[in-house]
Design an enzyme around this catalytic site. Structure first.
Site, mmCIF file in Angstrom:
data_model
loop_
_atom_site.group_PDB
_atom_site.id
_atom_site.type_symbol
_atom_site.label_atom_id
_atom_site.label_comp_id
_atom_site.label_asym_id
_atom_site.label_seq_id
_atom_site.Cartn_x
_atom_site.Cartn_y
_atom_site.Cartn_z
ATOM 1 N N GLU A 115 24.132 -2.466 -5.103
ATOM 2 C CA GLU A 115 25.257 -2.221 -6.006
ATOM 3 C C GLU A 115 26.588 -2.682 -5.428
ATOM 4 O O GLU A 115 27.459 -3.184 -6.156
ATOM 5 C CB GLU A 115 25.339 -0.724 -6.344
ATOM 6 C CG GLU A 115 24.208 -0.212 -7.215
ATOM 7 C CD GLU A 115 22.971 0.201 -6.430
ATOM 8 O OE1 GLU A 115 22.006 0.657 -7.055
ATOM 9 O OE2 GLU A 115 22.977 0.052 -5.188
ATOM 10 N N LYS A 118 0.985 -1.041 -7.184
ATOM 11 C CA LYS A 118 1.673 -0.110 -8.075
ATOM 12 C C LYS A 118 0.836 0.066 -9.344
ATOM 13 O O LYS A 118 0.410 -0.905 -9.968
ATOM 14 C CB LYS A 118 3.063 -0.656 -8.425
ATOM 15 C CG LYS A 118 4.050 0.383 -8.900
ATOM 16 C CD LYS A 118 5.461 -0.191 -8.967
ATOM 17 C CE LYS A 118 6.448 0.880 -9.383
ATOM 18 N NZ LYS A 118 7.834 0.348 -9.461
ATOM 19 N N ARG A 129 27.620 4.149 -5.913
ATOM 20 C CA ARG A 129 27.341 3.546 -4.608
ATOM 21 C C ARG A 129 28.292 2.391 -4.287
ATOM 22 O O ARG A 129 28.361 1.933 -3.154
ATOM 23 C CB ARG A 129 25.893 3.055 -4.585
ATOM 24 C CG ARG A 129 24.884 4.183 -4.774
ATOM 25 C CD ARG A 129 23.531 3.677 -5.253
ATOM 26 N NE ARG A 129 22.827 2.872 -4.291
ATOM 27 C CZ ARG A 129 22.026 3.349 -3.335
ATOM 28 N NH1 ARG A 129 21.847 4.648 -3.214
ATOM 29 N NH2 ARG A 129 21.407 2.543 -2.509
#
Length: 629
Positions: free
Chosen positions: A365, A280, A393
């Site tokens: 979540e 990344k 969610r």
């Protein structure tokens, strides 16, 4: 520049692998330069340059469906599919979206601003393909962070069972937004580091190929031997047990290795998982050094990596961060829980101060919500710190596990209201509508940062069930803090400006808008009462009754969905109490998805401005005041 010759994916197919390497470098430089001005998701896109180039080089988009999980890793995809010239407008009002968007391009086949959806979408597209008798490829690109989401496991299980022809690309950079956590992260780490298994498997396969003919029992024995080797060297081999052919790990920045691996994947019948290792922030040293910070970044100076920050009052997230540390110093029951958002939710300082009382569950979540319910039932005070858009969610868990059991869970709902450049997938405008109707729920929103502190104290002291504090993604108004945080009586509103011509009931940032409008209207001879309707549930019935007695026409202002919001609640109250002569005008967000842009532009679009509220009041003629006896 080679990049200037690439306007559609077919242009890539004329390039050699050496030219693709040159192109990858040019794309990186392009991203670094453009995002230094616009801001955006830099580190995720720098990490997938070669991967995206190879996918478009080998496959035939849009016939072949390339599905990006989350979508903020798709800038390279946008560049390669004809949108390079629009990058100056990235994340700006009416400009290029920061996520995949179907209305932008035929190559954007799936939209996602939330993680862990790509595998289910891939299964759906593969199913539709087979039912229609077509022969296109379906490729889903999912990150190792998104793979912790329960929905991804549901899809893996189904795909492996149905044996559909599709390719899952696991982009493994050991990060989501924050460093990944959990067993899956450690499992992938074991695969990343295990060279013994790969070497032993290759040696065994080489040996078997030397045998002139392998059939019958010997072939079965060989397969069992290879399976045993998997378990001997790499415990689990999860993906192959789920029904996938596992290929990798492969260096995600080595174009030749990527090309060979995806060609191999294309020859396999059934589902394939290609495990790609990427870095990344690849190619820009500040982003490589701190990919967490550079996941989503504001404008910056390329040479130094210094972020250009606007000077202003502290963000509400910062106020929350400091306040819960102060409260946790006084109350050992407080535990902070977040689904992979420790930085965005302002919990890094809390984690440093109370490492044992900070829980990051990863992108999960639903799990976080149910876990908070259990923590609360055991007598502690969990603070579920989550963005409004991500809390959606966990709706079932909020209803079934938290509210139904009347668990003392504190919801710290960040990014409530418009979120600016992140746009429609991230707007925090629906939580009032889907939470206020749930029994046992208390909801509140502060007019300023000082009131946020008092609301957090209110939530910690509240012991009668779940309670939510929602706050926006903007800077505070710059008020001084009271020296001591004190609880606010549940359901009590506040008159912040008196008046007898009209009334405005507002929440959050809309209180300041209402105050400014009232000040300007005073110069025109209209005295407007401004009410800080800080409790969305329960409502202040006494104040609503008083407005009816005073025969004040009421405007309700909220930076949330008008349908099912505060205004709806007030209308329901008057209907329930047989009060029919109140004139109530609702000013909220209309029934459509508001796209990206600045918060100011978004408010202007939907009419939540000083000018709009003044215009609405001028349309309404003041009624003759006959005070009820």
């Amino acid at each position: 520049m080679l990049l200037e010759q690439i306007n559609q994916p077919n242009d890539l197919k004329k390039c050699s692998v050496e030219e693709l390497a040159q192109l990858s470098g040019e794309i990186r430089q392009f991203l670094i330069e453009k995002l230094s001005v616009t801001g955006g998701h830099l580190a995720p896109n720098l990490g997938v340059v070669e991967l995206t180039v190879i996918l478009h080089y080998l496959f035939d988009s849009p016939k072949d469906k390339i599905i990006f999980d989350v979508g903020h890793q798709a800038y390279v995809h946008k560049i390669l599919t004809g949108r390079r010239e629009q990058f100056d407008t990235l994340r700006k009002y009416k400009g290029l979206c920061g996520f995949v968007k179907r209305s932008e391009s035929e190559h954007d086949v799936w939209e996602a601003g939330h993680s862990s959806t790509s595998l289910s979408a891939a299964m759906g597209m593969a199913t539709a393909r087979d039912l229609k008798g077509e022969d296109n490829r379906v490729i889903a690109v999912i990150g190792d962070g998104a793979l912790t989401g329960g929905m991804a496991f549901e899809a893996l299980n189904h795909i492996g069972h149905e044996k559909k022809n599709l390719i899952v690309v696991l982009n493994d950079n050991e990060m989501s937004i924050a460093p990944n956590v959990g067993a899956m992260h450690h499992y992938l780490g074991k695969i990343r580091s295990d060279k013994t298994y790969k070497r032993a498997k290759e040696e065994l396969e080489s040996f078997l190929k030397k045998i002139p003919a392998i059939g019958g029992a010997l072939a079965k024995t060989a397969e069992r031997l290879k399976d045993s080797l998997k378990y001997l060297v790499v415990s689990g081999v999860l993906f192959e047990e789920l029904g996938f052919t596992y290929l990798g790990p492969v260096d995600g920045h080595d174009l030749e290795s990527l090309q060979d691996t995806f060609k191999q994947a294309s020859q396999v019948n059934g589902p394939v998982l290609v495990h790609v290792l990427t870095t990344k922030g690849k190619g820009y040293s500040p982003a490589e050094a701190d990919s967490h910070k550079w996941h989503g970044i504001t404008p910056y100076k390329i040479e130094s990596g210094q972020v250009v920050k606007a000077v202003g009052n502290p963000m509400y997230t910062e106020v929350f961060s400091e306040a819960i540390i102060e409260l946790a110093e006084q109350d050992s029951r407080i535990v902070a829980v977040t689904p992979a958002m420790p930085s965005g939710s302002g919990l890094l300082k809390f984690a440093a101060r109370f490492p044992d009382r900070m829980i990051d569950v990863g992108i999960a979540e639903q799990h976080a919500a149910t876990m908070c319910a259990a923590i609360a039932i055991e007598g502690l005070k969990p603070i579920y710190a989550v963005y409004s858009t991500f809390m959606q969610r966990a709706y079932d868990q909020i209803v079934h596990d938290i509210c139904r059991q009347d668990a003392n869970v504190i919801f710290a709902i960040d990014r409530a209201g418009f979120v600016g450049a992140d746009g429609e997938t991230h707007q925090g405008v629906y939580d009032i509508s889907f939470m206020r109707h749930i029994p046992n729920m208390v909801m509140m929103m502060p007019k300023d940062e000082n009131e946020l502190r008092h609301m957090l104290k209110t939530a910690v002291d509240y012991n009668d069930g779940p309670i939510a504090v929602r706050y926006p993604r903007v800077n505070g108004v710059g008020v001084a803090y009271d020296p001591v945080m004190t609880p606010i009586p549940i359901g009590e509103w506040e008159v912040v400006r008196d008046g007898e011509s009209f009334a405005i009931a507002a929440i959050g940032p809309m209180v300041q808008v209402a105050l400014e409008a009232a000040e300007q209207l005073k110069r025109e001879g209209l005295n407007v009462r401004v009410i800080n309707a800080r409790f969305i549930k329960p409502l202040d019935g006494a104040m609503l009754q008083q407005l009816a007695k005073d025969r004040l026409d009421l405007i309700v202002m909220e930076e949330s969905a008008q349908m099912g919001g505060l205004g709806s609640a007030i209308l329901e109250y008057y209907a329930e109490h047989d009060i029919y002569d109140m004139r109530v005008k609702l000013m909220g967000i209309p029934d459509y998805f508001v796209e990206h842009g600045s918060v100011k532009e978004q408010r202007q679009e939907v009419g939540l401005t000083v000018e709009h509220v003044m215009a609405e009041i001028k349309k309404m003629k003041p009624r003759i005041r006959t005070r009820a006896k």
